[in-house]
Design a protein around this motif. Structure first.
Motif, PDB file in Angstrom:
ATOM      1  N   PHE A  76      12.430  13.992  10.605  1.00 45.31           N
ATOM      2  CA  PHE A  76      11.885  14.987   9.681  1.00 45.31           C
ATOM      3  C   PHE A  76      11.428  14.389   8.351  1.00 45.31           C
ATOM      4  N   ARG A  77      11.705  13.127   8.141  1.00 43.54           N
ATOM      5  CA  ARG A  77      11.390  12.511   6.856  1.00 43.54           C
ATOM      6  C   ARG A  77       9.883  12.422   6.627  1.00 43.54           C
ATOM      7  N   ASN A  78       9.444  12.878   5.457  1.00 40.90           N
ATOM      8  CA  ASN A  78       8.039  12.822   5.057  1.00 40.90           C
ATOM      9  C   ASN A  78       7.909  11.772   3.959  1.00 40.90           C
ATOM     10  N   GLU A  79       7.530  10.567   4.356  1.00 44.39           N
ATOM     11  CA  GLU A  79       7.469   9.459   3.406  1.00 44.39           C
ATOM     12  C   GLU A  79       6.417   9.681   2.314  1.00 44.39           C
ATOM     13  N   GLY A  80       5.458  10.543   2.591  1.00 44.18           N
ATOM     14  CA  GLY A  80       4.382  10.746   1.636  1.00 44.18           C
ATOM     15  C   GLY A  80       4.669  11.765   0.562  1.00 44.18           C
ATOM     16  N   MET A  81       5.907  12.271   0.502  1.00 46.07           N
ATOM     17  CA  MET A  81       6.203  13.305  -0.488  1.00 46.07           C
ATOM     18  C   MET A  81       7.619  13.122  -1.025  1.00 46.07           C
ATOM     19  N   GLN A  82       7.754  13.274  -2.326  1.00 51.09           N
ATOM     20  CA  GLN A  82       9.067  13.273  -2.956  1.00 51.09           C
ATOM     21  C   GLN A  82       9.094  14.353  -4.030  1.00 51.09           C
ATOM     22  N   PHE A  83      10.128  15.172  -3.981  1.00 53.49           N
ATOM     23  CA  PHE A  83      10.261  16.251  -4.953  1.00 53.49           C
ATOM     24  C   PHE A  83      11.197  15.820  -6.085  1.00 53.49           C
ATOM     25  N   MET A 105       0.840  -1.196   0.000  1.00 57.15           N
ATOM     26  CA  MET A 105       0.000   0.000   0.000  1.00 57.15           C
ATOM     27  C   MET A 105       0.875   1.245   0.000  1.00 57.15           C
ATOM     28  N   ALA A 106       0.629   2.153  -0.910  1.00 59.05           N
ATOM     29  CA  ALA A 106       1.439   3.365  -1.034  1.00 59.05           C
ATOM     30  C   ALA A 106       1.211   4.294   0.146  1.00 59.05           C
ATOM     31  N   THR A 107       2.273   5.007   0.534  1.00 61.89           N
ATOM     32  CA  THR A 107       2.169   5.979   1.620  1.00 61.89           C
ATOM     33  C   THR A 107       1.345   7.170   1.148  1.00 61.89           C
ATOM     34  N   PRO A 108       0.327   7.582   1.913  1.00 63.31           N
ATOM     35  CA  PRO A 108      -0.498   8.728   1.506  1.00 63.31           C
ATOM     36  C   PRO A 108       0.351   9.988   1.341  1.00 63.31           C
ATOM     37  N   ARG A 109       0.053  10.787   0.329  1.00 61.20           N
ATOM     38  CA  ARG A 109       0.774  12.033   0.108  1.00 61.20           C
ATOM     39  C   ARG A 109       0.416  13.034   1.198  1.00 61.20           C
ATOM     40  N   LYS A 110       1.415  13.677   1.724  1.00 67.79           N
ATOM     41  CA  LYS A 110       1.192  14.626   2.809  1.00 67.79           C
ATOM     42  C   LYS A 110       2.132  15.808   2.631  1.00 67.79           C
ATOM     43  N   ASN A 111       1.576  17.011   2.721  1.00 67.53           N
ATOM     44  CA  ASN A 111       2.387  18.216   2.609  1.00 67.53           C
ATOM     45  C   ASN A 111       2.872  18.627   3.991  1.00 67.53           C
ATOM     46  N   VAL A 112       4.173  18.609   4.201  1.00 72.73           N
ATOM     47  CA  VAL A 112       4.782  19.016   5.459  1.00 72.73           C
ATOM     48  C   VAL A 112       5.597  20.271   5.204  1.00 72.73           C
ATOM     49  N   THR A 113       5.324  21.317   5.970  1.00 70.99           N
ATOM     50  CA  THR A 113       6.017  22.588   5.790  1.00 70.99           C
ATOM     51  C   THR A 113       7.006  22.831   6.926  1.00 70.99           C
ATOM     52  N   ALA A 114       8.006  23.637   6.641  1.00 72.80           N
ATOM     53  CA  ALA A 114       9.009  23.982   7.647  1.00 72.80           C
ATOM     54  C   ALA A 114       9.353  25.455   7.558  1.00 72.80           C
ATOM     55  N   GLY A 115       9.637  26.034   8.717  1.00 74.46           N
ATOM     56  CA  GLY A 115      10.183  27.377   8.798  1.00 74.46           C
ATOM     57  C   GLY A 115      11.546  27.305   9.466  1.00 74.46           C
ATOM     58  N   TYR A 141      21.458  27.032   3.227  1.00 72.38           N
ATOM     59  CA  TYR A 141      21.539  26.189   2.031  1.00 72.38           C
ATOM     60  C   TYR A 141      21.473  24.717   2.419  1.00 72.38           C
ATOM     61  N   PHE A 142      22.241  24.329   3.417  1.00 69.97           N
ATOM     62  CA  PHE A 142      22.269  22.931   3.850  1.00 69.97           C
ATOM     63  C   PHE A 142      20.902  22.466   4.334  1.00 69.97           C
ATOM     64  N   LEU A 143      20.265  23.261   5.202  1.00 68.70           N
ATOM     65  CA  LEU A 143      18.973  22.857   5.757  1.00 68.70           C
ATOM     66  C   LEU A 143      17.905  22.762   4.675  1.00 68.70           C
ATOM     67  N   CYS A 144      17.846  23.751   3.784  1.00 72.62           N
ATOM     68  CA  CYS A 144      16.833  23.732   2.722  1.00 72.62           C
ATOM     69  C   CYS A 144      17.024  22.531   1.810  1.00 72.62           C
ATOM     70  N   ARG A 145      18.245  22.291   1.412  1.00 74.67           N
ATOM     71  CA  ARG A 145      18.532  21.187   0.502  1.00 74.67           C
ATOM     72  C   ARG A 145      18.214  19.841   1.152  1.00 74.67           C
ATOM     73  N   THR A 146      18.600  19.691   2.423  1.00 71.06           N
ATOM     74  CA  THR A 146      18.387  18.418   3.108  1.00 71.06           C
ATOM     75  C   THR A 146      16.908  18.178   3.388  1.00 71.06           C
ATOM     76  N   LEU A 147      16.213  19.198   3.881  1.00 67.98           N
ATOM     77  CA  LEU A 147      14.791  19.029   4.166  1.00 67.98           C
ATOM     78  C   LEU A 147      14.015  18.687   2.902  1.00 67.98           C
ATOM     79  N   ARG A 148      14.355  19.326   1.795  1.00 66.57           N
ATOM     80  CA  ARG A 148      13.634  19.016   0.557  1.00 66.57           C
ATOM     81  C   ARG A 148      13.884  17.569   0.129  1.00 66.57           C
ATOM     82  N   SER A 149      15.105  17.084   0.340  1.00 66.84           N
ATOM     83  CA  SER A 149      15.393  15.691   0.002  1.00 66.84           C
ATOM     84  C   SER A 149      14.619  14.731   0.902  1.00 66.84           C
ATOM     85  N   LEU A 150      14.158  15.226   2.057  1.00 65.54           N
ATOM     86  CA  LEU A 150      13.374  14.406   2.984  1.00 65.54           C
ATOM     87  C   LEU A 150      11.872  14.562   2.764  1.00 65.54           C
TER      88      LEU A 150
END
Length: 296
Positions: free
Chosen positions: A169-176, A1-11, A30-39
């Motif tokens: 911090f990993r959001n399994e329901g989203m991949q960019f 079963m696929a992981t439901p898509r979920k939008n997780v935001t960060a400040g 730069y490091f935080l933005c790049r890493t969080l997006r990969s998660l």
């Protein structure tokens, strides 16, 4: 079963007079933005604030209600201007108090002058990470209060901490998905085409245009960014069909570095290239370095 898509935001809140005064170059954003997006986390806002308790507290309180995750950077050391713990306590109406586990960790570190490290907000939680490379547990935890995570401002430490606690911090329901295209024409000459492409794909896709005046190989880097892989593929096909023939060129950023890595991998594999065979270099986005935090 696929992981439901979920939008997780960060400040992200960068803390420090040294950044605002231009004394320190900020590489943590730069490091935080790049890493969080990969998660799978979408960074929605970045703020830089001075070493002022009230200012930090107000920003933390505001961010915590607007975003799913808040990451602060800096101000958790042992000196007089390290006031992030105090400010976060004020933001949530907590009291500062010594934490027994932090007292034990500081004793293990040895030395003097680190008493301030154990004074954290009364509702603080501690997160003990493990070095993904060595499996060695970190000796000092990451502190959080509610949805606010308090990171050290030293880049090397910050990278180790997030590398060892990425599952928090990993959001399994989203991949960019990101695709970079390189165009030999001036940005003004392709502006109309990019505008039409953005209108065509709408909110499914973000198109970025970034001129590079220093390159003698291309003039504009175009990025295609989406949480739908199909949208990226479709947009690349659209631009390939609508941009002038020959204006899209293949380009490998940091080609020398990637070539060296490929040669090293080839040597380690023990294989050899037969005469007349072709060596293909593949590129990928490298994960942030992750080292043991056991020394801190």
């Amino acid at each position: 079963m696929a992981t439901p898509r979920k939008n997780v935001t960060a400040g992200i809140i960068m803390i420090g007079d040294e950044i605002l005064k231009g004394y320190t170059q900020d590489t943590n954003t730069y490091f935080l933005c790049r890493t969080l997006r990969s998660l799978g986390v979408r960074v929605s806002r970045i703020s830089v604030v001075p070493d002022e308790v009230m200012t930090i507290a107000e920003e933390v309180a505001s961010f915590s209600t607007r975003f799913n995750l808040v990451l602060t950077s800096g101000g958790i050391g042992p000196t007089h201007d390290d006031i992030t713990f105090e400010a976060v306590a004020q933001a949530f109406g907590d009291k500062l108090q010594p934490h027994p586990e932090l007292e034990e960790a500081v004793r293990a570190l040895g030395g003097t002058g680190q008493e301030k490290l154990v004074q954290v907000p009364s509702t603080a939680r501690l997160h003990y990470g493990t070095d993904p490379e060595t499996g060695v547990p970190f000796r000092f935890p990451l502190v959080s209060v509610r949805n606010v995570y308090l990171f050290p401002g030293i880049p090397e430490l910050q990278q180790r901490v997030l590398g060892g606690l990425s599952d928090l911090f990993r959001n399994e329901g989203m991949q960019f998905h990101l695709r970079e295209l390189y165009v030999t024409l001036e940005e003004s000459s392709i502006a109309a085409i990019l505008t039409e492409a953005q209108a065509h794909f709408g909110r499914r896709l973000g198109i970025g245009s970034y001129p590079d005046w220093s390159s003698n190989y291309y003039r504009v880097k175009v990025t295609l960014d989406s949480d739908e892989e199909a949208a990226v593929e479709e947009a690349q096909a659209y631009l390939s069909a609508h941009l002038p023939p020959g204006s899209l060129v293949p380009f490998v950023p940091n080609a020398v570095e990637h070539a060296g890595e490929a040669v090293y991998r080839l040597a380690q594999s023990g294989s050899s290239q037969r005469p007349g065979s072709r060596c293909r270099f593949s590129t990928s986005v490298a994960s942030p370095p992750s080292q043991s935090w056991s020394s801190f």
